[in-house]
Design a protein around this motif. Structure first.
Motif, mmCIF file in Angstrom:
data_model
loop_
_atom_site.group_PDB
_atom_site.id
_atom_site.type_symbol
_atom_site.label_atom_id
_atom_site.label_comp_id
_atom_site.label_asym_id
_atom_site.label_seq_id
_atom_site.Cartn_x
_atom_site.Cartn_y
_atom_site.Cartn_z
ATOM 1 N N LEU A 62 0.995 -1.126 0.184
ATOM 2 C CA LEU A 62 -0.090 -0.105 -0.051
ATOM 3 C C LEU A 62 0.907 1.205 0.004
ATOM 4 N N MET A 63 1.994 1.266 0.574
ATOM 5 C CA MET A 63 2.718 2.553 0.650
ATOM 6 C C MET A 63 3.425 2.555 -0.663
ATOM 7 N N GLY A 64 3.719 1.477 -1.452
ATOM 8 C CA GLY A 64 4.276 1.686 -2.724
ATOM 9 C C GLY A 64 3.269 2.252 -3.750
ATOM 10 N N ALA A 65 1.863 1.991 -3.360
ATOM 11 C CA ALA A 65 0.894 2.360 -4.198
ATOM 12 C C ALA A 65 0.513 4.051 -3.930
ATOM 13 N N CYS A 66 1.094 4.344 -2.909
ATOM 14 C CA CYS A 66 0.721 5.703 -2.361
ATOM 15 C C CYS A 66 1.535 6.696 -3.224
ATOM 16 N N ASN A 67 1.243 8.172 -3.387
ATOM 17 C CA ASN A 67 2.137 9.042 -3.774
ATOM 18 C C ASN A 67 3.151 9.154 -2.892
ATOM 19 N N ASN A 68 4.551 8.578 -3.385
ATOM 20 C CA ASN A 68 5.465 8.464 -2.503
ATOM 21 C C ASN A 68 6.084 9.621 -1.979
ATOM 22 N N ASP A 69 6.233 10.555 -2.894
ATOM 23 C CA ASP A 69 6.650 11.921 -2.427
ATOM 24 C C ASP A 69 5.740 12.644 -1.350
ATOM 25 N N ALA A 70 4.430 12.508 -1.412
ATOM 26 C CA ALA A 70 3.527 13.089 -0.183
ATOM 27 C C ALA A 70 3.946 12.146 0.949
ATOM 28 N N TRP A 71 3.850 10.752 0.732
ATOM 29 C CA TRP A 71 4.121 9.783 1.889
ATOM 30 C C TRP A 71 5.153 10.233 2.749
ATOM 31 N N ASP A 72 6.369 10.635 1.798
ATOM 32 C CA ASP A 72 7.745 10.876 2.519
ATOM 33 C C ASP A 72 7.638 12.044 3.341
ATOM 34 N N GLU A 73 6.857 12.888 3.075
ATOM 35 C CA GLU A 73 6.664 14.470 3.564
ATOM 36 C C GLU A 73 5.980 14.218 4.977
ATOM 37 N N LEU A 74 5.146 13.184 5.122
ATOM 38 C CA LEU A 74 4.519 12.948 6.400
ATOM 39 C C LEU A 74 5.093 12.959 7.542
ATOM 40 N N PRO A 75 4.692 13.953 8.514
ATOM 41 C CA PRO A 75 5.433 13.674 9.830
ATOM 42 C C PRO A 75 5.044 12.364 10.554
ATOM 43 N N SER A 76 5.686 11.685 11.299
ATOM 44 C CA SER A 76 5.498 10.234 11.688
ATOM 45 C C SER A 76 4.350 10.321 12.370
ATOM 46 N N ALA A 77 3.806 11.047 13.205
ATOM 47 C CA ALA A 77 2.538 10.990 13.745
ATOM 48 C C ALA A 77 1.444 10.802 13.015
ATOM 49 N N ILE A 78 1.386 11.716 11.953
ATOM 50 C CA ILE A 78 0.338 11.662 10.968
ATOM 51 C C ILE A 78 0.507 10.517 10.023
ATOM 52 N N SER A 79 1.616 9.821 9.609
ATOM 53 C CA SER A 79 1.672 8.618 8.617
ATOM 54 C C SER A 79 1.295 7.498 9.838
ATOM 55 N N GLN A 80 1.319 7.600 10.838
ATOM 56 C CA GLN A 80 1.059 6.415 11.900
ATOM 57 C C GLN A 80 -0.761 6.644 11.730
ATOM 58 N N PHE A 81 -1.169 7.950 11.934
ATOM 59 C CA PHE A 81 -2.608 8.024 12.113
ATOM 60 C C PHE A 81 -3.223 7.633 10.740
ATOM 61 N N VAL A 82 -2.741 7.816 9.534
ATOM 62 C CA VAL A 82 -3.051 7.348 8.451
ATOM 63 C C VAL A 82 -3.202 5.918 8.184
ATOM 64 N N SER A 83 -1.927 5.446 8.522
ATOM 65 C CA SER A 83 -1.796 3.982 8.509
ATOM 66 C C SER A 83 -2.727 3.131 9.183
ATOM 67 N N GLU A 84 -2.830 3.641 10.539
ATOM 68 C CA GLU A 84 -3.899 3.046 11.385
ATOM 69 C C GLU A 84 -5.388 3.124 10.934
ATOM 70 N N TYR A 85 -5.621 4.174 10.787
ATOM 71 C CA TYR A 85 -7.348 4.369 10.434
ATOM 72 C C TYR A 85 -7.746 4.598 9.143
ATOM 73 N N PHE A 86 -6.603 4.674 8.019
ATOM 74 C CA PHE A 86 -7.045 4.681 6.800
ATOM 75 C C PHE A 86 -5.977 4.061 5.577
ATOM 76 N N PRO A 87 -6.020 2.608 6.181
ATOM 77 C CA PRO A 87 -4.727 1.854 5.488
ATOM 78 C C PRO A 87 -4.912 1.595 4.021
ATOM 79 N N PHE A 88 -6.160 1.346 3.576
ATOM 80 C CA PHE A 88 -6.277 0.976 2.151
ATOM 81 C C PHE A 88 -6.368 2.128 1.355
ATOM 82 N N GLY A 89 -6.197 3.423 1.803
ATOM 83 C CA GLY A 89 -6.250 4.911 0.801
ATOM 84 C C GLY A 89 -5.225 4.969 0.265
#
Length: 156
Positions: free
Chosen positions: A17-44
């Protein structure tokens, strides 16, 4: 061994899923936000991430818009026409508010949740309600009266 297999499969799914995401945007996310997204919206699929003046905004492709403050705490989770994950509601709403949503059988009908310093506003399909963080009162603002005396502030 069964737990290791399940963990490996889950990790593989997250990596895919991380590979399917927009890698540039994913890499910019602060860790707290990326954890939130991964936990509650893992398939988006992550569409975009912006950070302006202490407001962090994450857009999930064909899905939710998530807004965080400068401390990376959610302030607005908008499903943009889709209902919000029940696990997010259970984990992040005050227990009294979540119990109320269960009591009116609306925990699967929440489309948006906004949080300010004093209120949480929950948008349902045809209405919305507010939860006063200080008093614990749940109200429908259009009516301006407490909608359930059984959910008093003492039950927090």
């Amino acid at each position: 061994m069964k737990n290791n297999t399940i963990s490996s499969i889950a990790l593989g799914i997250i990596i895919i899923l991380m590979g399917a995401c927009n890698n540039d945007a994913w890499d910019e996310l602060p860790s707290a936000i990326s954890q939130f997204v991964s936990e509650y919206f893992p398939f988006g699929e992550l569409q975009s991430y912006t950070s302006e003046k202490g407001v962090e905004t994450v857009n999930i492709k064909n899905g939710a818009t998530l807004v965080f403050n400068s401390d990376y705490e959610w302030t607005d989770v908008n499903g943009n026409g889709e209902t919000l994950p029940q696990q997010f509601l259970f984990d992040k709403l005050p227990s009294k508010l979540y119990r109320y949503l269960e009591a009116i059988e609306a925990q699967n009908d929440v489309y948006r949740v906004r949080r300010t310093s004093g209120l949480i506003t929950v948008t349902l399909l045809d209405s919305y309600l507010t939860y006063d963080l200080q008093s614990g009162e749940i109200t429908y603002p259009e009516v301006e009266e407490n909608i359930s005396p059984n959910f008093s502030a003492a039950e927090n």
